[in-house]
Scaffold this active site. Structure first.
Site, PDB file in Angstrom:
ATOM      1  N   ILE A 135     -10.393  -9.021  14.080  1.00  0.00           N
ATOM      2  CA  ILE A 135     -10.590  -8.646  12.671  1.00  0.00           C
ATOM      3  C   ILE A 135     -11.469  -9.677  11.968  1.00  0.00           C
ATOM      4  CG2 ILE A 135      -9.392  -8.326  10.471  1.00  0.00           C
ATOM      5  CD1 ILE A 135      -7.071  -7.038  12.118  1.00  0.00           C
ATOM      6  N   ARG A 212      -1.265 -11.777   6.552  1.00  0.00           N
ATOM      7  CA  ARG A 212       0.153 -11.702   6.227  1.00  0.00           C
ATOM      8  C   ARG A 212       0.410 -12.632   5.051  1.00  0.00           C
ATOM      9  NH1 ARG A 212       0.262  -7.663   8.658  1.00  0.00           N
ATOM     10  NH2 ARG A 212       1.469  -7.115  10.500  1.00  0.00           N
ATOM     11  N   GLU A 241       7.003  -8.360   0.523  1.00  0.00           N
ATOM     12  CA  GLU A 241       6.583  -7.009   0.120  1.00  0.00           C
ATOM     13  C   GLU A 241       7.790  -6.087   0.002  1.00  0.00           C
ATOM     14  OE1 GLU A 241       3.638  -5.918   3.028  1.00  0.00           O
ATOM     15  OE2 GLU A 241       2.423  -7.667   2.538  1.00  0.00           O
ATOM     16  N   HIS A 259      -0.766  -3.553   0.531  1.00  0.00           N
ATOM     17  CA  HIS A 259      -0.833  -3.590   2.013  1.00  0.00           C
ATOM     18  C   HIS A 259      -1.437  -2.293   2.566  1.00  0.00           C
ATOM     19  CE1 HIS A 259       1.143  -5.476   5.809  1.00  0.00           C
ATOM     20  NE2 HIS A 259       0.061  -4.791   6.129  1.00  0.00           N
TER      21      HIS A 259
END
Ligand code: 8YV
Length: 293
Positions: A135, A212, A241, A259
């Site tokens: 990523i 995260r 979250e 998210h």
């Protein structure tokens, strides 16, 4: 998925049609990156041999413990890389150019009484990528098109990439205008973006986090934003979250997202298909398509 209070079990049986699956019969579980499988659940399922995650992250499952019990674990890498990288770039542009804040300005009718304040240029910025995995690299690849200078920090220098290596998160933050967090989660990266790293990023520096919430010291981030010791942040992930620090909710220097980095129809379908293929391959021959490293 776990032993229940007798009173809760009774309430379930009274109110619903409860189907008991003998724990000895469960050979595979399908879970998500959000929930994983706890060690207690592993212990409660003596026949368990495979844990299939929907999502690339798997820090919610103790993989070493699962392995010690002869359980294989899969995730869904690659298929979400593009969407997560796209969202990182979107968040970066949003926070520097203040798109969400400007949009709120128009909706409130504030344009009728004045101009929106100037924002910050994106093209040509110095970008630091924390975690140059799949990523991180996809984010770097996209940002190169904005004539940016890219440097990175990861546990080890990555061979064959044209980006400058910084030997610590603090050194990386000190050298860039925007720090993009693209590491995995879990204990190894807990609090990696510390108060010191934020202070090194400085009053003109921005933070983007699509990894995260645990990777960033969230109270230190809130304090840095309030004190103006960093310029802003685009956050798709949070420590607890769906709870977002209340102090961030009315700030225009932060972009707050629920998210959603992988949350497109195309990518979620591809993740679902890969999770299914992992389960199916396991049930067919005992192997996985994308076992976790
Ligand atoms: C999803 C993610 O939100 O893949 C991950 O690790 O964080 C996201 O793609 C998650 O998998 C849903 O549980």
């Amino acid at each position: 998925m776990c032993p229940l209070l007798p009173s809760l079990e009774e309430a379930l049986r009274t109110n619903y049609k409860v189907v008991d699956v003998p724990s000895d019969d469960v050979v595979a579980t399908v879970t998500s990156s959000r929930y994983g499988v706890t060690n207690e659940q592993i212990d409660a399922l003596p026949a368990l041999k495979a844990i299939v995650h929907f999502g690339v992250g798997y820090e919610t499952t103790d993989v070493a413990y699962a392995r010690s019990r002869g359980i294989v674990v899969s995730n869904t890498p690659d298929v979400l890389t593009d969407c997560v990288a796209d969202l990182a770039v979107g968040g970066l542009i949003d926070v520097l150019r203040r798109l969400s804040a400007a949009e709120r300005f128009v909706r409130r009718g504030d344009w009728l009484s004045g101009q929106f304040p100037l924002a910050t240029k994106v093209t040509g910025k110095r970008i630091g990528i924390l975690g140059l995995g799949r990523i991180g690299r996809a984010i770097a690849h996209r940002l190169a098109a904005f004539d940016t200078t890219i440097s990175y920090h990861s546990r080890n220098p990555v061979p064959d990439v044209p980006y400058t290596y910084a030997d610590s998160p603090t050194a990386l933050a000190a050298a860039v205008d925007v720090l993009v967090v693209a590491t995995s989660g879990g204990p190894a990266t807990q609090g990696l973006v510390s108060a010191d790293v934020l202070s090194a990023l400085g009053p003109n520096g921005y933070l983007v986090n699509i990894a995260r919430g645990s990777v960033v010291d969230e109270p230190a981030l809130v304090a840095a934003l309030k004190a103006g010791t960093i310029a802003g942040a685009a956050l798709d992930v949070f420590a607890d979250e769906p709870n977002v620090p209340l102090e961030l909710l009315d700030r225009d220097d932060v972009v707050l997202l629920p998210h959603i980095a992988s949350a497109t129809t195309e990518t979620r379908e591809a993740m679902g298909e890969l999770a299914f293929r992992n389960l199916h391959r396991f049930m067919t021959d005992g192997t996985l398509v994308t076992p976790v490293p």
